[in-house]
Design an enzyme around this catalytic site. Sequence first.
Site, PDB file in Angstrom:
ATOM      1  N   MET A 185       0.822  -1.188   0.000  1.00 25.93           N
ATOM      2  CA  MET A 185       0.000   0.000   0.000  1.00 25.93           C
ATOM      3  C   MET A 185       0.866   1.252   0.000  1.00 25.93           C
ATOM      4  SD  MET A 185      -1.261   0.328   3.956  1.00 25.93           S
ATOM      5  CE  MET A 185      -1.674   2.018   3.666  1.00 25.93           C
ATOM      6  N   CYS A 186       0.457   2.256  -0.710  1.00 23.26           N
ATOM      7  CA  CYS A 186       1.075   3.580  -0.709  1.00 23.26           C
ATOM      8  C   CYS A 186       2.424   3.602  -1.427  1.00 23.26           C
ATOM      9  CB  CYS A 186       1.246   4.142   0.700  1.00 23.26           C
ATOM     10  SG  CYS A 186      -0.263   4.163   1.679  1.00 23.26           S
ATOM     11  N   ARG A 187       2.770   4.765  -1.886  1.00 25.94           N
ATOM     12  CA  ARG A 187       4.086   5.095  -2.423  1.00 25.94           C
ATOM     13  C   ARG A 187       4.448   6.465  -1.873  1.00 25.94           C
ATOM     14  NH1 ARG A 187       6.524   0.765  -4.383  1.00 25.94           N
ATOM     15  NH2 ARG A 187       5.590   0.289  -2.357  1.00 25.94           N
TER      16      ARG A 187
ATOM     17  N   ASN B  88      -3.160   3.473  -5.959  1.00 28.27           N
ATOM     18  CA  ASN B  88      -3.016   4.381  -4.822  1.00 28.27           C
ATOM     19  C   ASN B  88      -3.895   5.610  -5.055  1.00 28.27           C
ATOM     20  OD1 ASN B  88      -0.731   2.924  -3.377  1.00 28.27           O
ATOM     21  ND2 ASN B  88       0.140   3.208  -5.412  1.00 28.27           N
TER      22      ASN B  88
END
Length: 259
Positions: free
Chosen positions: A1-3, A41
């Site tokens: 999850m997420c960057r 995302n």
Amino acid sequence: MCRHLAVLGHPEPLGATVVEPPHALFRQSWAPRRQRHGTVNADGFGVGWYAPEDPVPARYRRAGPIWADPSFADLARVVRTGALLAAVRDATEASADGEAAAAPFAGGPWLFSHNGALTGWPDSVAPLTALLPRADLLRLAARCDSAFVWALVERRLRGGEPAGRALAATVAALASAAPGSRLNLLLTDGASIIATAWGDSLWYLVADGRTAVASEPYDDDPRWTEAPDRTLLTATRTELAVVPLSPLSSLPSLKEPVS
């Protein structure tokens, strides 16, 4: 999850690293190349940056996807900075927190982001609430795991701990309480970047007067280097060091700054 991404360098528009590169954070919001958990995302985004002679960063955060915000496109084109932290979010679970749950979180001169998830959230880490005053719990920016992680880190920073030690100690506590958690933390004060690689990808590039630390490279420059898992990274505009965080028992009881 997420960057997420942090950059130190010569002043340039936000879009020079967040939008324009072929695999920039903007594109990673729908087509990340090295994301191991989740695929899109689109649950919010944020950018924090520093203006000359002002130690307190500005932020722009939204609850929706970065590609759907024309106002950010204008900001990215004209706002210039020599230091930023930006993130695109894939929520661990649905919530009503909106942009309050989008990184970067902020306190004083600091910007912070968490790429990962706490296993068993929130029950697994409930004992760690004892590390925070009740007022800090009431002030949590959002009810997500990342906001809680930031509260733990910020408490240590406000207590005077060096940033490297604050991140290392927080990762140690969370990993012990919630084994299997992914704890890639990213922190900057506009002059330095501190990050952990713990369960997800972390890359860095020091070149041409710029230091970039990111979940994944934003271009195909061969000088990008992946940080090993279970490591702590500290960097300035010209220097960078990576030291082991694992096994946890090898940490020097977190009594000295990690540099």
